[in-house]
Design a protein around this motif. Structure first.
Motif, PDB file in Angstrom:
ATOM      1  N   ASP A  95      -6.382  10.305  10.728  1.00  0.00           N
ATOM      2  CA  ASP A  95      -6.421  11.520  11.544  1.00  0.00           C
ATOM      3  C   ASP A  95      -5.750  11.297  12.899  1.00  0.00           C
ATOM      4  N   ILE A  96      -5.944  10.129  13.463  1.00  0.00           N
ATOM      5  CA  ILE A  96      -5.343   9.805  14.754  1.00  0.00           C
ATOM      6  C   ILE A  96      -3.825   9.733  14.619  1.00  0.00           C
ATOM      7  N   VAL A  97      -3.341   9.088  13.555  1.00  0.00           N
ATOM      8  CA  VAL A  97      -1.893   8.999  13.321  1.00  0.00           C
ATOM      9  C   VAL A  97      -1.317  10.395  13.112  1.00  0.00           C
ATOM     10  N   SER A  98      -2.013  11.218  12.371  1.00  0.00           N
ATOM     11  CA  SER A  98      -1.562  12.584  12.134  1.00  0.00           C
ATOM     12  C   SER A  98      -1.425  13.347  13.453  1.00  0.00           C
ATOM     13  N   ALA A  99      -2.423  13.231  14.320  1.00  0.00           N
ATOM     14  CA  ALA A  99      -2.386  13.905  15.621  1.00  0.00           C
ATOM     15  C   ALA A  99      -1.268  13.343  16.495  1.00  0.00           C
ATOM     16  N   ILE A 110      -0.097   5.042   6.474  1.00  0.00           N
ATOM     17  CA  ILE A 110       1.227   5.397   5.953  1.00  0.00           C
ATOM     18  C   ILE A 110       1.203   6.793   5.344  1.00  0.00           C
ATOM     19  N   SER A 111       0.182   7.096   4.575  1.00  0.00           N
ATOM     20  CA  SER A 111       0.075   8.422   3.950  1.00  0.00           C
ATOM     21  C   SER A 111       0.062   9.529   5.000  1.00  0.00           C
ATOM     22  N   ALA A 112      -0.674   9.314   6.082  1.00  0.00           N
ATOM     23  CA  ALA A 112      -0.747  10.326   7.141  1.00  0.00           C
ATOM     24  C   ALA A 112       0.608  10.514   7.812  1.00  0.00           C
ATOM     25  N   ALA A 166      10.652   3.532   5.636  1.00  0.00           N
ATOM     26  CA  ALA A 166      10.538   2.969   6.987  1.00  0.00           C
ATOM     27  C   ALA A 166       9.086   2.634   7.305  1.00  0.00           C
ATOM     28  N   MET A 167       8.157   3.487   6.884  1.00  0.00           N
ATOM     29  CA  MET A 167       6.739   3.243   7.152  1.00  0.00           C
ATOM     30  C   MET A 167       6.239   2.019   6.366  1.00  0.00           C
ATOM     31  N   ALA A 203      -1.612  -3.375  -0.443  1.00  0.00           N
ATOM     32  CA  ALA A 203      -2.223  -2.124   0.010  1.00  0.00           C
ATOM     33  C   ALA A 203      -1.186  -1.041   0.234  1.00  0.00           C
ATOM     34  N   VAL A 204       0.090  -1.451   0.370  1.00  0.00           N
ATOM     35  CA  VAL A 204       1.135  -0.474   0.671  1.00  0.00           C
ATOM     36  C   VAL A 204       2.258  -0.443  -0.361  1.00  0.00           C
ATOM     37  N   THR A 205       2.288  -1.407  -1.275  1.00  0.00           N
ATOM     38  CA  THR A 205       3.291  -1.424  -2.340  1.00  0.00           C
ATOM     39  C   THR A 205       2.633  -1.827  -3.640  1.00  0.00           C
ATOM     40  N   GLU A 206       3.326  -1.576  -4.735  1.00  0.00           N
ATOM     41  CA  GLU A 206       2.811  -2.003  -6.029  1.00  0.00           C
ATOM     42  C   GLU A 206       3.205  -3.450  -6.270  1.00  0.00           C
ATOM     43  N   ALA A 207       2.353  -4.176  -6.959  1.00  0.00           N
ATOM     44  CA  ALA A 207       2.671  -5.551  -7.307  1.00  0.00           C
ATOM     45  C   ALA A 207       3.859  -5.554  -8.257  1.00  0.00           C
ATOM     46  N   THR A 208       4.795  -6.487  -8.043  1.00  0.00           N
ATOM     47  CA  THR A 208       5.988  -6.520  -8.885  1.00  0.00           C
ATOM     48  C   THR A 208       6.087  -7.786  -9.719  1.00  0.00           C
ATOM     49  N   ALA A 209       5.427  -8.844  -9.357  1.00  0.00           N
ATOM     50  CA  ALA A 209       5.535 -10.091 -10.097  1.00  0.00           C
ATOM     51  C   ALA A 209       4.177 -10.432 -10.706  1.00  0.00           C
TER      52      ALA A 209
END
Length: 183
Positions: free
Chosen positions: A79-83, A111-113, A123-124, A138-144
């Motif tokens: 919410d803070i990032v959104s504001a 990142i979602s906000a 970029a985020m 937490a921000v990308t999918e595992a690839t290996a």
């Protein structure tokens, strides 16, 4: 009656004016940003209003206001990032970085906000991955994930594919045909 209505209108506008004046006054006085944010919130100003006032006073301070606000209330990071993105959309990377420094466990929500407010998702994600405290999964999918066809192994250096090569000089292996050379 007219005087009463005028008094009510002035009374309603005064807290807004005093909160706005307090933010710029606190910034001008050199107060730490956590104190500026706390003082403004104590006047019942919303976080959106506080961040807009910080941005109006000095746009370069929005990221530090975000860091102070998120540190005080990590569960409200999105919410803070959104504001903050509403107050200063050109500072998306510094806003997201500041929020993640204060609450790395909220990286996905942060990142979602930001993306919901128009920030570039790549970029985020790059900002998040540059932060050593953010878990990349937490921000990308595992690839290996390893070899799904081989047996599981905990031996270091093992590829998961069993190897049973024929001994040197044996005629096994099924390659090329013919017989082994005598010399």
């Amino acid at each position: 009656m007219r005087h009463v209505m005028l008094g009510v209108l002035v009374g309603l506008a005064l807290p807004i004016y005093s909160a706005q004046a307090a933010v710029s006054d606190d910034i001008s006085a050199g107060m730490p940003m956590d104190q500026v944010v706390a003082n403004a919130l104590a006047t019942n100003a919303s976080m959106s209003d506080v961040l807009a006032q910080v941005s109006a006073a000095d746009p370069s301070l929005v990221a530090s206001a975000v860091a102070a606000a998120v540190a005080a209330n990590p569960s409200a990071a999105a919410d803070i990032v959104s504001a903050a993105m509403d107050a200063n959309p050109d500072a998306a990377e510094s806003i997201v970085d500041a929020a993640m420094q204060a609450a790395p466990e909220q990286a996905g929500a942060i990142i979602s906000a930001a993306v919901a407010k128009g920030a570039n998702p790549d970029a985020m994600t790059a900002v998040a991955l540059a932060n050593p405290n953010v878990d990349p999964t937490a921000v990308t999918e595992a690839t290996a994930a390893g070899n799904p066809q081989g047996p599981a192994s905990s031996t270091p250096g093992s590829t998961g594919i069993p190897s049973s090569l024929p001994a040197f000089g044996s005629s096994t292996g099924g390659g090329g045909g013919g017989s082994a050379s005598a010399s």
